[in-house]
Design a protein around this motif. Sequence first.
Motif, PDB file in Angstrom:
ATOM      1  N   ARG A   1      98.051  30.007  63.361  1.00 53.85           N
ATOM      2  CA  ARG A   1      98.737  29.202  62.348  1.00 53.85           C
ATOM      3  C   ARG A   1     100.154  29.726  62.161  1.00 53.85           C
ATOM      4  NH1 ARG A   1      94.154  30.185  58.389  1.00 53.85           N
ATOM      5  NH2 ARG A   1      92.434  28.880  59.154  1.00 53.85           N
ATOM      6  N   LEU A   2     101.059  28.844  61.772  1.00 57.65           N
ATOM      7  CA  LEU A   2     102.436  29.225  61.491  1.00 57.65           C
ATOM      8  C   LEU A   2     102.433  30.251  60.357  1.00 57.65           C
ATOM      9  CD1 LEU A   2     105.351  28.517  62.302  1.00 57.65           C
ATOM     10  CD2 LEU A   2     105.355  26.810  60.473  1.00 57.65           C
ATOM     11  N   GLY A   3     103.071  31.390  60.597  1.00 59.22           N
ATOM     12  CA  GLY A   3     103.106  32.446  59.598  1.00 59.22           C
ATOM     13  C   GLY A   3     101.956  33.421  59.695  1.00 59.22           C
ATOM     14  N   SER A   4     101.161  33.333  60.779  1.00 55.85           N
ATOM     15  CA  SER A   4     100.018  34.234  60.945  1.00 55.85           C
ATOM     16  C   SER A   4     100.020  34.808  62.355  1.00 55.85           C
ATOM     17  CB  SER A   4      98.704  33.495  60.698  1.00 55.85           C
ATOM     18  OG  SER A   4      97.586  34.294  61.048  1.00 55.85           O
ATOM     19  N   ASN A   5      99.495  36.021  62.494  1.00 63.41           N
ATOM     20  CA  ASN A   5      99.342  36.652  63.808  1.00 63.41           C
ATOM     21  C   ASN A   5      97.886  36.652  64.265  1.00 63.41           C
ATOM     22  OD1 ASN A   5     102.087  37.351  64.088  1.00 63.41           O
ATOM     23  ND2 ASN A   5     101.794  39.127  62.760  1.00 63.41           N
ATOM     24  N   ARG A   6      97.020  36.059  63.453  1.00 63.23           N
ATOM     25  CA  ARG A   6      95.581  36.059  63.769  1.00 63.23           C
ATOM     26  C   ARG A   6      95.244  34.895  64.691  1.00 63.23           C
ATOM     27  NH1 ARG A   6      90.710  34.041  61.502  1.00 63.23           N
ATOM     28  NH2 ARG A   6      91.890  32.876  59.920  1.00 63.23           N
ATOM     29  N   SER A   7      94.549  35.208  65.795  1.00 66.99           N
ATOM     30  CA  SER A   7      94.124  34.173  66.742  1.00 66.99           C
ATOM     31  C   SER A   7      92.831  33.537  66.268  1.00 66.99           C
ATOM     32  CB  SER A   7      93.926  34.765  68.143  1.00 66.99           C
ATOM     33  OG  SER A   7      95.167  35.178  68.676  1.00 66.99           O
ATOM     34  N   ILE A   8      92.774  32.218  66.334  1.00 65.31           N
ATOM     35  CA  ILE A   8      91.591  31.461  65.917  1.00 65.31           C
ATOM     36  C   ILE A   8      91.053  30.719  67.133  1.00 65.31           C
ATOM     37  CG2 ILE A   8      90.738  29.614  64.423  1.00 65.31           C
ATOM     38  CD1 ILE A   8      93.106  30.257  62.552  1.00 65.31           C
ATOM     39  N   ARG A   9      89.805  30.954  67.466  1.00 63.17           N
ATOM     40  CA  ARG A   9      89.209  30.285  68.624  1.00 63.17           C
ATOM     41  C   ARG A   9      88.933  28.820  68.292  1.00 63.17           C
ATOM     42  NH1 ARG A   9      88.543  32.894  72.912  1.00 63.17           N
ATOM     43  NH2 ARG A   9      87.356  31.171  73.832  1.00 63.17           N
ATOM     44  N   VAL A  10      89.212  27.947  69.243  1.00 65.95           N
ATOM     45  CA  VAL A  10      88.953  26.516  69.067  1.00 65.95           C
ATOM     46  C   VAL A  10      88.291  25.961  70.324  1.00 65.95           C
ATOM     47  CG1 VAL A  10      90.745  25.991  67.367  1.00 65.95           C
ATOM     48  CG2 VAL A  10      91.330  26.009  69.797  1.00 65.95           C
ATOM     49  N   ASP A  11      87.391  25.037  70.101  1.00 70.37           N
ATOM     50  CA  ASP A  11      86.717  24.334  71.197  1.00 70.37           C
ATOM     51  C   ASP A  11      86.973  22.848  70.981  1.00 70.37           C
ATOM     52  OD1 ASP A  11      84.954  23.294  73.113  1.00 70.37           O
ATOM     53  OD2 ASP A  11      83.307  23.300  71.673  1.00 70.37           O
ATOM     54  N   LEU A  12      87.773  22.268  71.825  1.00 73.37           N
ATOM     55  CA  LEU A  12      88.078  20.858  71.643  1.00 73.37           C
ATOM     56  C   LEU A  12      88.347  20.188  72.975  1.00 73.37           C
ATOM     57  CD1 LEU A  12      91.714  20.221  70.399  1.00 73.37           C
ATOM     58  CD2 LEU A  12      90.973  22.431  71.229  1.00 73.37           C
ATOM     59  N   ARG A  13      88.183  18.877  72.944  1.00 73.47           N
ATOM     60  CA  ARG A  13      88.547  18.043  74.082  1.00 73.47           C
ATOM     61  C   ARG A  13      89.794  17.265  73.692  1.00 73.47           C
ATOM     62  NH1 ARG A  13      84.860  13.128  76.544  1.00 73.47           N
ATOM     63  NH2 ARG A  13      85.677  13.215  78.665  1.00 73.47           N
ATOM     64  N   VAL A  14      90.765  17.211  74.583  1.00 76.09           N
ATOM     65  CA  VAL A  14      92.007  16.505  74.286  1.00 76.09           C
ATOM     66  C   VAL A  14      92.053  15.197  75.079  1.00 76.09           C
ATOM     67  CG1 VAL A  14      94.518  16.568  74.322  1.00 76.09           C
ATOM     68  CG2 VAL A  14      93.221  18.652  73.801  1.00 76.09           C
ATOM     69  N   ILE A  15      92.200  14.104  74.359  1.00 78.69           N
ATOM     70  CA  ILE A  15      92.412  12.794  74.975  1.00 78.69           C
ATOM     71  C   ILE A  15      93.820  12.349  74.608  1.00 78.69           C
ATOM     72  CG2 ILE A  15      91.649  10.389  75.089  1.00 78.69           C
ATOM     73  CD1 ILE A  15      88.861  11.361  74.281  1.00 78.69           C
ATOM     74  N   SER A  16      94.612  12.017  75.595  1.00 84.93           N
ATOM     75  CA  SER A  16      95.997  11.624  75.364  1.00 84.93           C
ATOM     76  C   SER A  16      96.192  10.174  75.778  1.00 84.93           C
ATOM     77  CB  SER A  16      96.954  12.519  76.157  1.00 84.93           C
ATOM     78  OG  SER A  16      96.663  13.883  75.937  1.00 84.93           O
ATOM     79  N   ALA A  17      97.178   9.538  75.159  1.00 83.66           N
ATOM     80  CA  ALA A  17      97.510   8.157  75.513  1.00 83.66           C
ATOM     81  C   ALA A  17      99.003   8.036  75.713  1.00 83.66           C
ATOM     82  CB  ALA A  17      97.038   7.197  74.411  1.00 83.66           C
ATOM     83  N   VAL A  18      99.381   7.289  76.747  1.00 83.28           N
ATOM     84  CA  VAL A  18     100.802   7.106  77.062  1.00 83.28           C
ATOM     85  C   VAL A  18     101.071   5.660  77.459  1.00 83.28           C
ATOM     86  CG1 VAL A  18     101.198   9.468  77.830  1.00 83.28           C
ATOM     87  CG2 VAL A  18     100.441   7.767  79.481  1.00 83.28           C
ATOM     88  N   LYS A  19     102.315   5.247  77.243  1.00 85.30           N
ATOM     89  CA  LYS A  19     102.776   3.955  77.775  1.00 85.30           C
ATOM     90  C   LYS A  19     103.527   4.173  79.099  1.00 85.30           C
ATOM     91  CE  LYS A  19     104.931   2.466  74.070  1.00 85.30           C
ATOM     92  NZ  LYS A  19     104.658   3.047  72.781  1.00 85.30           N
ATOM     93  N   PRO A  20     104.527   5.079  79.140  1.00 82.11           N
ATOM     94  CA  PRO A  20     105.258   5.291  80.404  1.00 82.11           C
ATOM     95  C   PRO A  20     104.469   6.166  81.364  1.00 82.11           C
ATOM     96  CG  PRO A  20     106.094   6.781  78.735  1.00 82.11           C
ATOM     97  CD  PRO A  20     105.069   5.912  78.048  1.00 82.11           C
ATOM     98  N   ASP A  21     104.948   6.246  82.580  1.00 80.44           N
ATOM     99  CA  ASP A  21     104.380   7.142  83.585  1.00 80.44           C
ATOM    100  C   ASP A  21     104.875   8.556  83.269  1.00 80.44           C
ATOM    101  OD1 ASP A  21     103.648   8.623  85.815  1.00 80.44           O
ATOM    102  OD2 ASP A  21     103.973   6.959  87.187  1.00 80.44           O
ATOM    103  N   LEU A  22     103.948   9.472  82.977  1.00 82.82           N
ATOM    104  CA  LEU A  22     104.358  10.831  82.616  1.00 82.82           C
ATOM    105  C   LEU A  22     105.042  11.569  83.760  1.00 82.82           C
ATOM    106  CD1 LEU A  22     101.659  12.402  80.255  1.00 82.82           C
ATOM    107  CD2 LEU A  22     103.960  11.614  79.729  1.00 82.82           C
ATOM    108  N   LEU A  23     104.791  11.173  84.997  1.00 79.43           N
ATOM    109  CA  LEU A  23     105.502  11.810  86.114  1.00 79.43           C
ATOM    110  C   LEU A  23     107.000  11.514  86.029  1.00 79.43           C
ATOM    111  CD1 LEU A  23     103.104  11.304  89.159  1.00 79.43           C
ATOM    112  CD2 LEU A  23     103.793  13.464  88.108  1.00 79.43           C
TER     113      LEU A  23
END
Length: 447
Positions: free
Chosen positions: A267-289
């Motif tokens: 978190r902003l303002g913290s040095n402590r690491s927090i483990r997270v388990d997530l799946r990321v789904i992204s959406a785009v209109k243009p070609d990201l390349l």
Amino acid sequence: MTGQVIVVDDEAAIREAAQQWLELSGFSVQACASAAEALTLIDADFPGVVISDVRMPGTDGLQLLSRIVDCDRDLPVIMITGHGDVPVAVQAMKQGAYDFIEKPFTPDRLLDTVRRALEKRQLVIDNRALRQQFAVRDGIAAQLLGVSRAMVRLRRQVLDLAGTSVNVLIRGETGAGKERVARCLHDFSERADKPFVALNCAAIPEHLFESELFGHESGAFTGAQNKRIGRIEHADGGTLFLDEVESLPLAQQVKLLRVLQEKTLERLGSNRSIRVDLRVISAVKPDLLDEVKAGRFREDLLYRLNVATLQIPPLRERREDIALLFEHFAEDAAQRHGRSLEPLTPAELADLLGQEWPGNVRELINAAERHALGLGGSLEDDVGQSLAQQMEAFEAQCLHSALLRCRGSILKTMELLQLPRRTLNEKMQRHGLQRSSYRPAGSSDED
């Protein structure tokens, strides 16, 4: 035939003899000296059968049978009874036992009973799997509407990817339904009971991005009076949906990449690491390349996000779905507003099918809402299509409506449209209409 068998008997000699006979015949056997031990191995998904002695110290066979029936009444339990102990055997059968064997019994008697019980169990498991497949198929068909070949393919791809945890990049035009597809990837996955957290990257001011994504501690910056959990941390165990991900600032792209690589955040303002388990789904209109080549998007992040890609077809490329979608959204709007829905006139239908729909499904929803409210007027002043294109679209809609009305019956559709079978088949093939899309779940293929 192979299968799993649990043998429960407090007498070691009987337990070991039964195990030896069954294993020599190819069965996988787990021997238990007590009901309590057996119950730790049994759940509603157990694919085998249970053999249990009736008379055992502590929890006896009938009590074990009762516990198994409560867990899964379709799990076959074979009871072993003493010679002449008919009342107990009758009680066991009434209580839900599959069969009983009297002591002393021969290996052939035991093996024959086990084989029959396993055949029954396999049928139950197969039927459950089929029912689950139909439920999932019908469920996603209600979320991603359409009978076009493109939508049938998209639904199949979504279900295939939903069973994995890979990150997915969804490409599609404005209003095509990218968030709906992302939601389906989440809802039909094992993460469905965890949070689905959506963030439109184009709607967040750049100076607020880090706090929005990663959260902050109290006092991390001026105005940060309280601790805040960021979107990534909130999505722990579930799915993070990043819409218009091409708008993510480069500084935050670096930090998101680190989260995906190390599965931790700070978190902003913290040095402590927090483990997270997530799946990321992204959406785009243009070609990201193209965005990568222009220096606006990190190539390494693109590869992390783009493990799998889904392309949502624009509405103009699946015209056979337009009327179906319009009817669905118009009926929904009419119900919400307490209005009676007027059917489309032939001219309105032709107008509807002839549009280009640059705003895709979102624009169609708006048109359906106006129609349900009776605002009238042409759906589009400039049709913008040739007569041949409009005729093709109209023919596709007529076929779709007839197949829908006839629930996929070819014979009834032929009769309704007064078409020979060969002509109907050719037209369905040309418009990408599949009979299976209209058949009720579980129905036979006979007309």
